[in-house]
Structure formats: structure tokens, C-alpha cells
Write an enzyme that holds these catalytic residues in place. Structure first.
Site, short mmCIF file in Angstrom:
data_model
loop_
_atom_site.label_atom_id
_atom_site.label_comp_id
_atom_site.label_asym_id
_atom_site.label_seq_id
_atom_site.Cartn_x
_atom_site.Cartn_y
_atom_site.Cartn_z
N HIS A 228 0.94 -1.06 0.03
CA HIS A 228 0.04 0.11 -0.07
C HIS A 228 0.96 1.29 -0.12
O HIS A 228 1.92 1.35 -0.89
CB HIS A 228 -0.99 0.09 1.35
CG HIS A 228 -2.10 0.93 1.15
ND1 HIS A 228 -2.48 1.64 0.30
CD2 HIS A 228 -2.92 1.30 2.32
CE1 HIS A 228 -3.34 2.49 0.74
NE2 HIS A 228 -3.86 2.18 1.85
N HIS A 274 -2.20 -2.27 -9.66
CA HIS A 274 -3.12 -1.48 -8.87
C HIS A 274 -4.22 -2.57 -8.71
O HIS A 274 -4.65 -3.09 -9.70
CB HIS A 274 -3.40 -0.38 -9.35
CG HIS A 274 -3.93 0.51 -8.13
ND1 HIS A 274 -5.49 0.52 -8.13
CD2 HIS A 274 -3.71 1.54 -7.55
CE1 HIS A 274 -5.89 1.40 -7.38
NE2 HIS A 274 -4.74 2.01 -6.70
N ASP A 327 3.05 5.86 -6.63
CA ASP A 327 4.15 5.40 -5.75
C ASP A 327 5.37 5.28 -6.50
O ASP A 327 6.33 5.93 -5.85
CB ASP A 327 3.74 4.33 -5.04
CG ASP A 327 2.47 4.60 -3.88
OD1 ASP A 327 2.22 3.54 -3.52
OD2 ASP A 327 2.66 5.58 -3.57
C1 SDX Z 1 -1.44 2.12 -3.22
O1 SDX Z 1 -6.11 0.72 -3.39
C2 SDX Z 1 -5.77 1.79 -3.54
O2 SDX Z 1 -6.43 2.54 -4.28
C3 SDX Z 1 -4.27 2.06 -3.13
C4 SDX Z 1 -3.54 3.31 -3.45
C5 SDX Z 1 -4.37 4.51 -2.84
O3 SDX Z 1 -4.09 5.76 -3.31
O4 SDX Z 1 -4.79 4.24 -1.69
O5 SDX Z 1 -3.69 3.58 -5.07
C6 SDX Z 1 -2.03 3.49 -2.95
O6 SDX Z 1 -1.53 1.22 -2.36
C7 SDX Z 1 -0.84 1.74 -4.72
C8 SDX Z 1 -0.33 0.29 -4.62
C9 SDX Z 1 1.07 0.48 -4.30
N1 SDX Z 1 1.61 -1.01 -4.05
C10 SDX Z 1 2.62 -1.46 -4.76
O7 SDX Z 1 3.17 -0.77 -5.71
C11 SDX Z 1 3.23 -2.74 -4.46
C12 SDX Z 1 3.41 -3.74 -5.65
N2 SDX Z 1 1.95 -3.93 -6.13
C13 SDX Z 1 1.55 -5.21 -6.01
O8 SDX Z 1 1.60 -5.67 -4.90
C14 SDX Z 1 -0.05 -5.43 -6.46
O9 SDX Z 1 -0.12 -4.78 -7.65
C15 SDX Z 1 -1.04 -4.46 -5.78
C16 SDX Z 1 -0.89 -5.03 -4.23
C17 SDX Z 1 -1.03 -3.07 -5.65
C18 SDX Z 1 -2.36 -4.97 -6.28
O10 SDX Z 1 -2.43 -6.28 -5.95
P1 SDX Z 1 -3.68 -7.14 -6.70
O11 SDX Z 1 -4.69 -6.42 -7.14
O12 SDX Z 1 -3.88 -8.32 -5.40
O13 SDX Z 1 -3.17 -8.08 -7.74
P2 SDX Z 1 -2.14 -9.41 -7.86
O14 SDX Z 1 -1.15 -9.32 -6.69
O15 SDX Z 1 -3.28 -10.21 -7.55
O16 SDX Z 1 -1.25 -9.51 -9.04
C19 SDX Z 1 -2.01 -9.96 -10.20
C20 SDX Z 1 -0.95 -10.46 -11.20
C21 SDX Z 1 -0.04 -11.24 -10.41
O17 SDX Z 1 0.33 -12.37 -11.43
P3 SDX Z 1 -0.04 -13.88 -11.11
O18 SDX Z 1 0.43 -14.25 -9.76
O19 SDX Z 1 -1.48 -14.22 -11.20
O20 SDX Z 1 0.89 -14.44 -12.29
O21 SDX Z 1 -0.05 -9.48 -11.52
C22 SDX Z 1 1.28 -9.54 -10.99
C23 SDX Z 1 0.99 -10.61 -9.77
O22 SDX Z 1 2.42 -11.26 -9.35
N3 SDX Z 1 1.60 -8.34 -10.22
C24 SDX Z 1 3.08 -7.99 -10.08
C25 SDX Z 1 2.80 -6.57 -9.67
N4 SDX Z 1 1.60 -6.29 -9.33
C26 SDX Z 1 0.93 -7.16 -9.87
N5 SDX Z 1 4.04 -8.57 -10.78
C27 SDX Z 1 5.21 -7.95 -10.35
N6 SDX Z 1 5.13 -6.65 -9.60
C28 SDX Z 1 4.11 -5.93 -9.30
N7 SDX Z 1 4.03 -4.90 -8.79
#
Ligand code: SDX
Length: 386
Positions: A228, A274, A327
Site C-alpha cells: 500500500h 493496482h 508511488d
Molecule cells: C497504493 O487501493 C488503492 O487505491 C491504493 C492506492 C491509494 O491511493 O490508496 O492507490 C495506493 O497502495 C498503490 C499500490 C502500491 N503498492 C505497490 O506498488 C506494491 C506492488 N504492487 C503489487 O503488490 C500489486 O500490484 C497490488 C498489491 C498493488 C495489487 O495487487 P492485486 O490486485 O492483489 O494483484 P495481484 O497481486 O493479484 O497481481 C495480479 C498479477 C499477479 O500475477 P500472477 O501471480 O497472477 O501470475 O499481477 C502480478 C502478480 O504477480 N503483479 C505484479 C505486480 N503487481 C501485480 N508482478 C510484479 N510486480 C508487481 N508490482
């Protein structure tokens, strides 16, 4: 009663709100679209829009600004805690987000309205929190730097805007108009985002009729996580790791090799992806453009950082179809501005506290306890004395 289930509540509508709409189409705060706000509103005006509920006219804005300025200074008990936290911060058992969380909790212990959830008391507390969180960040940074507190009696310089004063409190220098604008827009972009994890945390806490400070303390704990808000620090740490691994020249082949290794290791790359935005975060290009402009003014080293970031972004898009979220540019931008990395997420709090408090007031005004159910997957029924 429908009982939809989804891991991480993905796609589940957990309620409604008049505060914000987050969709791939538009990001809207109380009817105003984010590009419009970033270009035409200051953070103080956005804070008024979120907390009071409408765009302020000139008189309302001046009154609101004066209220925030009058409430910037911290009680001695909070300053005493921040001084006591110095060894813990040095030891690393406590990071700035933790110290901020504890300081907000102490503010709650001292707030004369702490046990009053009425709309009037909640709005007074929301303004005090909005006013004081930048001062906690500034004084904490002075203590980390081993410096005298800057303007502890007033919480800063009354002539400076909210964003400018936060930078001034951290460094003792008045920021340039460009630096002020960049941070001010970043606060607007970070201010609100409907039912994100930390805001939903605040709503769950206050839906039990617990108080605003408790809910905001929970929100800070939730925002700290690198999945997050903590991602802005983690994104900069990741870029620093790439820089260390590949050297100073942004060699495309080396960047690609680093990224492919990260894919192989199934690493989550910080600042990307996201839960809601699958075709790009509206806020990221806005902040990227501002940050890159700052880098061009600051010099080649910072331009190269943005070029490294742009190459990483390109590979993520081409090979994973994953876009940067707000971010990612935030990390590069705050680094270019010389802000210490561990203060990036606390600055996110300084913005998001306005969104959190707006949601807390909305929840208290029309409340129902938030209590989902779970599917039991544990052992079948058995007798204790069997
Ligand atoms: C914020 O919700 C909000 O509005 C949040 C926010 C706000 O203003 O409040 O926008 C602020 O928190 C932004 C997000 C910041 N977090 C990150 O940057 C951390 C890295 N991102 C990931 O952990 C992920 O993208 C999330 C947590 C943000 C979202 O995760 P989801 O929706 O649970 O998606 P997922 O983890 O299930 O991913 C789906 C696929 C996966 O591949 P598979 O396992 O299905 O093969 O996409 C891949 C993931 O591995 N993936 C990534 C990735 N994000 C998704 N792979 C590598 N790097 C990434 N960052």
C-alpha cells in the site's frame, strides 16, 4: 442476502460514498476530476473540499487556512515522545511511520474532543490532525538529523502554505515555488482514494463507534505496508538497488537483465500494479511530469534516475502489461527533491489524513457496524473428551 466472496475482497462493493470515485475512467473527489484539481486547486482547497464538503470561496479558504496555521504546533508531550523515539529510530526497531502512528495516538490522548464523535467535534479533530501531522514529520526529521526543532512554538512559518511549511519544518529552508508546487500537487494526488486498504481500515474502526484518532492510528498502520502506501519508499529502494547492481550508466541490456532476474524470482516490483487501475493510475503521469521537470532543474544525476525509471516502466508494460501506480513517480520525485526516503510514506499520511477523516465523518454520520462473514474451512466437528 447475497454472500459474494472474493480473496482480498477484490471487486466486492462494500458500501457507497459521496467523497470519491475511483475508476479506470476517472478519479473524482466530490465531483472534481483529478487532472482539474492537480492543475487548478491547492492542497488546502482540496483539504477543505474533502473535510468541509465543498469548494471553499475566498473567505472560507482564508478562515480554513488560518485555522490550520493556528493548530500546527505540537503539545510538549508529543515532542517529548519524538525525542524519546530517537534511539528507537536509530536502532531501526521503529521507523518514521511507526513514530508518526504513536504521535497521532498521543494527540488523541490529549485532544479535548477525543471521546466526542459528533460531526462538529469530528471536523475540529480532522482539522487539528491535518494541521499537526506535517509538524510531527518536520520535528521528527530535525530530531533524526540531530538538529534543534524548527519553530516548535508555532509549528512553522505562518506565511507559508501547508505544503511549503511542511518542507520548511523538515529543512529550515523556505522551499522554492517549484518545490512547493510539486509537493502541493503530490498531496492533492495522495489525498483520497475511496475504499483503499487504509481508508477501509478507518471505516471498520470507526463503524464500531470508536473515535477518529483511533481510526487514523489504524489507517497509518495499514498505509505503512509496502503493498500500500509504503510502496513509495520501496520503489525508491528498488531503483537504488538497480543503480547499485548495474552501475551509473543506465545500460539498457543490464536493466533488462536485472528485470528478467526479478521476473524469474517472482519479485513484486514496487510502485507497479493496482487493484482497481489495470490500464494505468491517473495520478502517475501527473506526478511523473512534475518530478521529471524538477530533475531537469536539479541536474544530470536526477535526470538519469528518471530515465532508469522510464526504462523499468517500459519493460513492465511491454513484458507484463503492468502500469506504474502513483508511488513509482513519487519515489523518484521526492528523492530528486532531497526528501529523506523514510519520510515518503509519512508525507503520504499528511495528505491521506484528509481522505481518512472525510470517510470517518461519513461513516459516523450514517453508520452500520462493518462485519463480513467467513467460510469455515477448519476441522470437522469433534468432541473435546473424545
Ligand atoms: C497504493 O487501493 C488503492 O487505491 C491504493 C492506492 C491509494 O491511493 O490508496 O492507490 C495506493 O497502495 C498503490 C499500490 C502500491 N503498492 C505497490 O506498488 C506494491 C506492488 N504492487 C503489487 O503488490 C500489486 O500490484 C497490488 C498489491 C498493488 C495489487 O495487487 P492485486 O490486485 O492483489 O494483484 P495481484 O497481486 O493479484 O497481481 C495480479 C498479477 C499477479 O500475477 P500472477 O501471480 O497472477 O501470475 O499481477 C502480478 C502478480 O504477480 N503483479 C505484479 C505486480 N503487481 C501485480 N508482478 C510484479 N510486480 C508487481 N508490482
Amino acid at each position: 442476502m447475497t454472500t459474494a466472496t472474493s480473496k482480498g475482497l477484490e471487486g466486492i462493493i462494500a458500501g457507497d460514498t459521496q467523497i470519491c470515485s475511483v475508476a479506470q475512467g476517472d478519479l473524482i473527489y466530490r465531483g472534481y476530476e483529478i487532472h482539474d484539481l492537480a492543475a487548478n486547486a491547492t492542497f488546502d482547497e482540496v483539504a477543505h473540499l474533502l473535510l468541509v464538503g465543498h469548494k471553499p470561496d475566498a473567505k472560507e479558504l482564508q478562515f480554513f487556512r488560518d485555522e490550520l496555521i493556528a493548530n500546527r504546533a505540537l503539545p510538549t508531550q508529543v515532542i517529548d515522545y519524538l525525542r524519546a523515539a530517537k534511539p528507537m529510530l536509530k536502532e531501526g526497531t521503529c521507523v518514521p511511520m511507526d513514530a508518526l502512528r504513536t504521535a497521532v495516538s498521543i494527540l488523541g490522548n490529549l485532544d479535548k474532543d477525543s471521546q466526542d464523535n459528533s460531526p462538529e467535534a469530528n471536523l475540529r479533530k480532522a482539522k487539528r490532525l491535518t494541521a499537526k501531522i506535517p509538524t510531527i514529520i518536520g520535528h521528527m526529521q530535525n530530531i533524526i538529523d540531530g538538529k534543534e526543532l524548527i519553530a516548535p512554538n508555532t509549528g512553522g512559518n505562518a506565511k507559508l502554505s501547508h505544503a511549503a511549511n511542511m518542507l520548511y519544518l523538515m529543512t529550515g529552508e523556505k522551499p522554492s515555488p517549484e518545490a512547493t508546487k510539486t509537493v502541493d500537487v503530490s498531496l492533492t494526488l495522495y489525498a483520497e482514494h475511496d475504499y483503499n486498504a487504509s481508508t477501509f481500515t478507518c471505516r471498520v474502526i470507526c463503524a464500531t463507534l470508536s473515535d477518529m484518532h483511533g481510526a487514523v492510528t489504524g489507517g497509518i498502520a495499514a498505509l505503512k505496508g509496502p503493498l500500500h502506501g509504503g510502496a513509495n519508499e520501496a520503489a525508491m529502494d528498488m531503483l537504488a538497488e538497480i543503480r547499485k547492481d548495474i552501475g551509473p550508466d543506465n545500460d539498457p541490456a543490464k536493466i533488462e537483465a536485472w528485470m528478467h532476474q526479478a521476473f524469474k524470482d517472482k519479485r513484486k516490483l514496487m510502485g507497479f500494479g493496482h487493484r482497481v487501475y489495470k490500464n494505468g493510475d491517473h495520478r502517475a503521469p501527473i506526478l511523473h511530469a512534475l518530478g521529471r521537470k524538477t530533475a531537469e532543474q536539479k541536474g544530470a544525476e536526477f535526470v538519469k534516475l528518471f530515465e532508469l525509471g522510464e526504462k523499468v516502466q517500459q519493460i513492465m508494460l511491454d513484458e507484463k502489461n503492468i502500469h506504474p501506480n502513483v508511488d513509482f513517480p513519487c519515489g523518484m520525485t521526492y528523492y530528486t527533491m532531497g526528501i529523506p526516503v523514510p519520510q515518503y510514506t509519512p508525507i503520504f499520511v499528511a495528505a491521506r489524513v484528509t481522505g481518512w477523516c472525510a470517510h470517518i465523518m461519513e461513516q459516523h454520520a450514517n453508520n452500520r457496524l462493518i462485519r463480513p462473514i467467513a467460510t469455515y474451512t477448519g476441522p470437522a466437528l469433534k468432541k473435546w473428551n473424545d
